[in-house]
Design a protein around this motif. Structure first.
Motif, mmCIF file in Angstrom:
data_model
loop_
_atom_site.group_PDB
_atom_site.id
_atom_site.type_symbol
_atom_site.label_atom_id
_atom_site.label_comp_id
_atom_site.label_asym_id
_atom_site.label_seq_id
_atom_site.Cartn_x
_atom_site.Cartn_y
_atom_site.Cartn_z
ATOM 1 N N GLU B 124 52.412 -82.184 32.576
ATOM 2 C CA GLU B 124 51.825 -81.091 31.784
ATOM 3 C C GLU B 124 52.801 -79.945 31.595
ATOM 4 O O GLU B 124 52.745 -79.228 30.591
ATOM 5 C CB GLU B 124 50.525 -80.607 32.438
ATOM 6 C CG GLU B 124 49.467 -81.710 32.468
ATOM 7 C CD GLU B 124 48.101 -81.215 32.899
ATOM 8 O OE1 GLU B 124 47.997 -80.058 33.334
ATOM 9 O OE2 GLU B 124 47.130 -81.996 32.792
ATOM 10 N N TRP B 127 54.634 -80.167 28.424
ATOM 11 C CA TRP B 127 53.884 -79.651 27.283
ATOM 12 C C TRP B 127 53.911 -78.128 27.272
ATOM 13 O O TRP B 127 54.142 -77.490 26.247
ATOM 14 C CB TRP B 127 52.427 -80.131 27.349
ATOM 15 C CG TRP B 127 52.257 -81.580 26.995
ATOM 16 C CD1 TRP B 127 52.768 -82.651 27.657
ATOM 17 C CD2 TRP B 127 51.549 -82.086 25.861
ATOM 18 N NE1 TRP B 127 52.407 -83.812 27.032
ATOM 19 C CE2 TRP B 127 51.647 -83.496 25.920
ATOM 20 C CE3 TRP B 127 50.820 -81.506 24.814
ATOM 21 C CZ2 TRP B 127 51.058 -84.326 24.964
ATOM 22 C CZ3 TRP B 127 50.230 -82.326 23.870
ATOM 23 C CH2 TRP B 127 50.345 -83.736 23.941
ATOM 24 N N GLN B 128 53.698 -77.587 28.461
ATOM 25 C CA GLN B 128 53.694 -76.135 28.541
ATOM 26 C C GLN B 128 55.026 -75.576 28.022
ATOM 27 O O GLN B 128 55.061 -74.593 27.280
ATOM 28 C CB GLN B 128 53.493 -75.713 30.006
ATOM 29 C CG GLN B 128 53.306 -74.218 30.211
ATOM 30 C CD GLN B 128 51.997 -73.719 29.619
ATOM 31 O OE1 GLN B 128 50.940 -74.294 29.858
ATOM 32 N NE2 GLN B 128 52.081 -72.667 28.789
ATOM 33 N N SER B 146 48.641 -71.344 27.524
ATOM 34 C CA SER B 146 48.060 -72.287 28.480
ATOM 35 C C SER B 146 46.742 -72.855 27.954
ATOM 36 O O SER B 146 46.431 -74.020 28.166
ATOM 37 C CB SER B 146 47.877 -71.632 29.846
ATOM 38 O OG SER B 146 46.853 -70.669 29.781
ATOM 39 N N ARG B 149 47.734 -75.488 25.571
ATOM 40 C CA ARG B 149 48.155 -76.708 26.265
ATOM 41 C C ARG B 149 46.948 -77.526 26.679
ATOM 42 O O ARG B 149 46.866 -78.720 26.447
ATOM 43 C CB ARG B 149 48.978 -76.341 27.500
ATOM 44 C CG ARG B 149 49.557 -77.550 28.198
ATOM 45 C CD ARG B 149 49.911 -77.242 29.643
ATOM 46 N NE ARG B 149 48.747 -77.218 30.493
ATOM 47 C CZ ARG B 149 48.443 -76.233 31.323
ATOM 48 N NH1 ARG B 149 49.194 -75.160 31.410
ATOM 49 N NH2 ARG B 149 47.354 -76.327 32.062
#
Lengths: 208, 208, 208, 208
Positions: B124, B127-128, B146, B149
């Motif tokens: 993750e 992605w962040q 966030s 995301r």
DNA sequence: AATGAATGAGACTTCATTCAT
DNA sequence: GATGAATGAAGTCTCATTCAT
């Protein structure tokens, strides 16, 4: 003040949400509700009955709120933003309920599942309808309305997994943020008339 | 051609995905793999070990693919579209794996959970990072990176719940559709270089 | 007209006869009597007390009727025919009672069983006595009087398992038929005075 | 020497016969068989399956023996005496089995009951046939053949409730006594050719 | 490599019974 | 009288796991 029946529901909600239906034992349930496991059976039928009750309660509230919104306006962007706001807000306020509804359908026996899924379908149909309407009216631009529906619902439901009511983000803020994300995802470009302020001028013609 | 160990993993994947970890018994597992329950223990440690193995395998593949994309370019929109495409594709191709990873984390004991969640967090974080980069570079316009995301990941993972490889939508199409949705959600307006041209009216005024 | 207590007894009779003592739950009992399970306890002691009451009532009636017959005549064949007739008639009229008495003794705790068995023994002693008398007087010809007693009682009690009051056979007919069977079994040949003449060829040589 | 499966059956026979099916708990069953209650389930399906197995085994043996006798001769008195002898002997030798078969049919669920009752009916039909034949041939004189059948079966089955193999009455003696009782009940008068000695002279013409 | 046998613990549910109201 | 609430014990059955073969 809270009745025993309510305490049972609350306990079940917490445990089912945290450990799953199959991961929660009757004895844990009883202990969590402050009862003996035999007494539990005064307040429920089977464990599955209890799950169904929780799910139905939650889904019925959602459907009711959804249908109210659906009947409130013909303007698709407004309706969609409202649906998103309501959905996100209720997932933020009742994360346990919504997690149970979203995650434990697989634990139901076929006949019970049918009943619950029917309710869920009724709710999702409201979303499908707004999107279809928005596409028809030219407000939304998506290749597949059903993919968009699924994407939106998944993304909005996720809120129940992380939102912290004690955190710095308020419910209103949350709802606005998600509504904005949703409208953009649907191809609505930022226009003061369609973003949050839009509701003030309901007669604004659709953009794009 | 398929080894017994692989058959065990396949059986576990199917059952865990369909009925959940706690809803699946060792005996069902054995029967589904065509083995006796005692024999099963030649190919695995505990039932939880088996779950962890499946999760780790799946997550490691995802992390590997994600990291490869992360290192491929600095252009945030491209990177994000690639991540979305990869994520969606793998969820469409391996729905069982991904459903188990997404839904059964709660079944792990604390120490095992830590290990799995660490992997997931690493994924993750990729992605962040893209989102942060895109916001920094001015390509993306979101209030909260966030939230974006989370919204994106939830929405993309949902594919594992409905995509039908035998249906009329191809994997490429699927990936493109989701990439487009994602970029729009992030506030990227139609740019021939990053989004499929067809869907976008190039003369649109374009906000932000 | 029927008191609540009687309704409880009637319900218990039906259920104990149909499903057995251990196969019948307090709750079913209550429901069948139209009461709550707690209320049931106003009309009985324990479940076992209830069973004992039913058994005692039934056996006492039987003993009373038996003793009356026993004191009515010295003629063994007549006495036996009367006992058979009475036994068969009461089993046909009260099949539930008699089935419970015959089948559920094993469900009693030792001390309760003793009490019930004592009553039953008293009743059976009446039969034993007639047979002994008949053998002594030369009317009956059996190798073992105790076997004969057991055979007769089993055979006569069986009526409670099949007799249909709505069927074409009347109680009188039934009693006569069984009396005839019993006397023949005991070696009594047709005598117009004790058995229905019709069935017997009066010219039969007739053994002893 | 005795297998575990056989030990389970023996234990079940003893307990079911003594306390009834519903009066016997799984744990008592296990303890009586020298196993843990979980291990018990290696050797049986449900508790009801176990009961059905015991009943079927017993009834099949009875049917087999009965059919053999039924096919051995056309002479009704001989056939009946043989049936009685066999029935009584097997009830004396296997009192547990026969008691379970006779007393626990009510504990079966409808579908299982049907199966067991069908077997029992097949056995009883053999008796009905001999009696019908004997009546037809003029050997037996009864008003109702079906009542006679019921009376005979009840009376003969009772043996399982009292016969003591360690007592002074031998099996042969028992069989002869009951055959004699039965024939007399059916109206056959004592004739050396039809009472026990009869079997020596199979060509003897029917009496009466 | 494979499995039948075994088990302690625990699953869900019902038991008969009591008691305060 | 009548009952909702409560419970410890017990009901039947399955759990994940081990081990000797």
């Amino acid at each position: 003040m809270t009745s025993t029946g309510e305490r049972v529901h609350a306990a079940a909600l917490e445990l089912f949400a945290e450990r799953g239906f199959h991961g929660t034992g009757i004895r844990q349930l009883a202990e969590h509700a402050g009862l003996s496991s035999a007494t539990l059976y005064h307040y429920m039928g089977t464990k599955e009955d209890l799950l169904v009750t929780l799910m139905r309660t939650s889904l019925e509230r959602l459907v009711r709120a959804g249908e109210e919104i659906a009947g409130s306006t013909d303007d698709a962007p407004t309706r969609l933003a409202d649906l998103v706001g309501m959905h996100v807000t209720s997932h933020a306020q009742r994360p346990l309920e919504t997690r149970v509804v979203d995650d434990e359908v697989h634990a139901l026996s076929p006949s019970r599942r049918q009943e619950v899924v029917a309710l869920r379908d009724r709710y999702e149909a409201l979303w499908q309808q707004v999107i279809d309407d928005g596409v028809g009216s030219g407000h939304f631009a998506v290749t597949s309305a059903s993919i968009a529906r699924r994407a939106l619902l998944e993304m909005c439901s996720g809120v129940a997994r992380w939102y912290d009511p004690a955190g710095r983000m308020g419910l209103g803020e949350l709802a606005e943020e998600y509504s904005a994300l949703a409208l953009r995802l649907l191809g609505v470009v930022g226009d003061p008339a369609t973003t949050p302020a839009r509701r003030v001028a309901p007669d604004t013609p659709g953009p794009v």
